[in-house]
Design a protein around this motif. Structure first.
Motif, PDB file in Angstrom:
ATOM      1  N   TRP A 311     -31.938 -35.020 -20.016  1.00  0.00           N
ATOM      2  CA  TRP A 311     -30.979 -36.191 -20.513  1.00  0.00           C
ATOM      3  C   TRP A 311     -29.895 -35.573 -21.440  1.00  0.00           C
ATOM      4  O   TRP A 311     -28.615 -35.983 -21.162  1.00  0.00           O
ATOM      5  N   ARG A 323     -30.486 -43.856 -16.504  1.00  0.00           N
ATOM      6  CA  ARG A 323     -31.641 -44.678 -17.194  1.00  0.00           C
ATOM      7  C   ARG A 323     -31.323 -45.998 -17.396  1.00  0.00           C
ATOM      8  O   ARG A 323     -29.604 -46.259 -17.289  1.00  0.00           O
ATOM      9  N   VAL A 325     -30.480 -49.428 -20.417  1.00  0.00           N
ATOM     10  CA  VAL A 325     -29.873 -49.229 -21.506  1.00  0.00           C
ATOM     11  C   VAL A 325     -29.998 -50.735 -22.029  1.00  0.00           C
ATOM     12  O   VAL A 325     -29.862 -51.944 -21.185  1.00  0.00           O
ATOM     13  N   ASP A 330     -26.763 -49.302 -27.425  1.00  0.00           N
ATOM     14  CA  ASP A 330     -27.908 -48.435 -26.761  1.00  0.00           C
ATOM     15  C   ASP A 330     -27.584 -47.638 -25.885  1.00  0.00           C
ATOM     16  O   ASP A 330     -27.707 -46.124 -26.153  1.00  0.00           O
ATOM     17  N   HIS A 334     -27.697 -43.444 -26.854  1.00  0.00           N
ATOM     18  CA  HIS A 334     -27.967 -42.084 -26.276  1.00  0.00           C
ATOM     19  C   HIS A 334     -26.869 -40.821 -25.607  1.00  0.00           C
ATOM     20  O   HIS A 334     -26.932 -39.800 -26.212  1.00  0.00           O
ATOM     21  N   TYR A 338     -26.955 -37.073 -26.112  1.00  0.00           N
ATOM     22  CA  TYR A 338     -27.517 -36.302 -25.477  1.00  0.00           C
ATOM     23  C   TYR A 338     -25.873 -36.268 -24.993  1.00  0.00           C
ATOM     24  O   TYR A 338     -25.743 -34.471 -23.854  1.00  0.00           O
TER      25      TYR A 338
END
Length: 421
Positions: A311, A323, A325, A330, A334, A338
């Protein structure tokens, strides 16, 4: 040996100061003539430049450099022409030097102006991208600065030839050749001597991988502008046009993998995951991209299970972390955890979602329904860029002419004095 190298670097900085002192008085006409002459010289001497570049490529292959690094190192006739075009574009831009940022006449009659001025001597530390040599030299010249260039040993032949071409062009229009100088590249101590030459060098800009950037920022006593790595994301929202989303993801990831604006992570809203995950996985794999996915992506054929390290990785290769989400919130969380503050994109037809994303995502560039590949000085109309800043002070995003200037206050009076306290 280290003392000798320090003397070399400091002597180059002193010569640069002399050149900068002359350059600060140069008219726009003279600077633009130099830029056009530099562009013409690059084209005329392209065979010489490409021959030197071939030596670097042969040495790089022999040393086992990966393909993405070799791609950064490679010059072609088209790439030489592109950097020459960049110089000509810079010549066509307004000269920032002397621009009045703000001004007024105070109640006591004192005339006050804040004007743009060159930084002075600008150092550039960068890895194996010889095009940066030309971009940095051109932008520094137009903004009135002398450039000290410290490229990597992997591009030694290319950089040496490019700087020789540029210096010859400067002399042909009666500007100091020392406006552009190349520093020794085989000993890392030359970087140390450059970034600690406080009083001789006004600004240092590192451009390259995280190791280089962190080393310069942490060790420098000269002011620096941090050009960060690019862990860029594309977020496909619940209200995305999936045809558009596929096109943007593919362009962001595969247009050119070795650049910092390439997408390294893909986030997909759960409401479109059933449709989009199989589709985008197949499309990426058809472009030879390895997908490192979460549980939902890993259900697709030939997808590698993502680890926590994926990530936060800037792959600079045909790899992407993916990914699913649960919400836009969210996705933003994220990215905050990251992301590297470089470039982030949302694909959506929901204006409210787009506004929320652009407001909350903390990055130098945020795109709505567009590829992250557009984070580029040339694409932003700057002609070229000296780097993409991910810091928040002075400059952020692609750095062009304005970002290579500071300001000074100039006050005109008629015998004005200030009363005693």
């Amino acid at each position: 040996m280290t003392e000798d190298l320090r003397d070399q670097v400091h002597a180059a900085a002193r010569r640069a100061r002399v050149a900068a002192d002359e350059l600060v008085l140069a008219t726009r006409e003279r600077k633009d003539a130099a830029l056009h002459e530099m562009a013409a010289a690059l084209r005329n001497r392209a065979p010489e430049i490409l021959e030197a570049n071939q030596k670097d490529l042969e040495a790089g292959r022999a040393a086992g450099l990966p393909e993405n690094i070799l791609d950064r190192l490679t010059l072609t006739e088209a790439r030489v022409d592109a950097v020459a075009n960049g110089l000509e574009t810079v010549a066509g831009l307004a000269d920032p030097v002397g621009e009045v940022v703000r001004g007024s006449i105070l109640p006591n009659g004192l005339e006050l102006k804040q004007v743009r001025v060159p930084m002075g001597v600008v150092g550039m530390v960068y890895e194996g991208r010889p095009n940066v040599t030309v971009d940095a030299a051109g932008l520094a010249l137009k903004s009135g600065n002398a450039a000290l260039l410290r490229g990597s040993s992997t591009a030694e032949h290319s950089n040496t030839t490019l700087v020789a071409v540029l210096r010859d062009a400067l002399e042909s229009v009666n500007l100091p050749a020392d406006c552009v100088q190349l520093l020794p590249c085989h000993d890392r101590a030359s970087v140390t001597h450059l970034i600690t030459a406080r009083g001789l060098v006004d600004l240092v800009i590192p451009r390259g991988g995280s190791g280089l950037i962190n080393a310069v920022v942490e060790q420098a006593t000269v002011p620096t502008i941090e050009t960060g790595v690019g862990n860029c994301h594309v977020y496909v929202d619940a209200h995305a046009d999936l045809d558009m989303a596929e096109s943007i993801v593919l362009n962001s990831k595969t247009r050119r993998t070795s650049v910092c604006n390439a997408a390294e992570s893909l986030l997909v809203h759960k409401d479109v995951a059933a449709q989009f995950v199989p589709r985008i996985t197949k499309a990426l794999q058809q472009e030879d991209v390895t997908v490192h996915g979460d549980e939902q992506f890993a259900q697709q054929p030939n997808v590698e299970a993502a680890t926590d390290d994926d990530w936060g990785t800037e792959y600079l290769s045909l790899d992407i972390a993916a990914r699913v989400v649960g919400s836009l919130d969210d996705a933003v969380k994220h990215i905050a955890q990251y992301g590297s503050g470089h470039s982030e994109a949302i694909v959506t037809n929901d204006v409210a979602a787009a506004r929320k994303f652009t407001a909350r995502v903390d990055a130098a560039a945020v795109f709505v329904n567009a590829s992250t590949a557009f984070t580029d000085g040339a694409e932003f109309g700057m002609g070229a860029e000296i780097g993409i800043s991910t810091q928040k002070l002075h400059a952020r995003g692609p750095m062009g002419l304005t970002e290579l200037t500071s300001t000074k206050w100039v006050a005109w009076g008629e015998g004005h004095t200030r009363p005693k306290a």
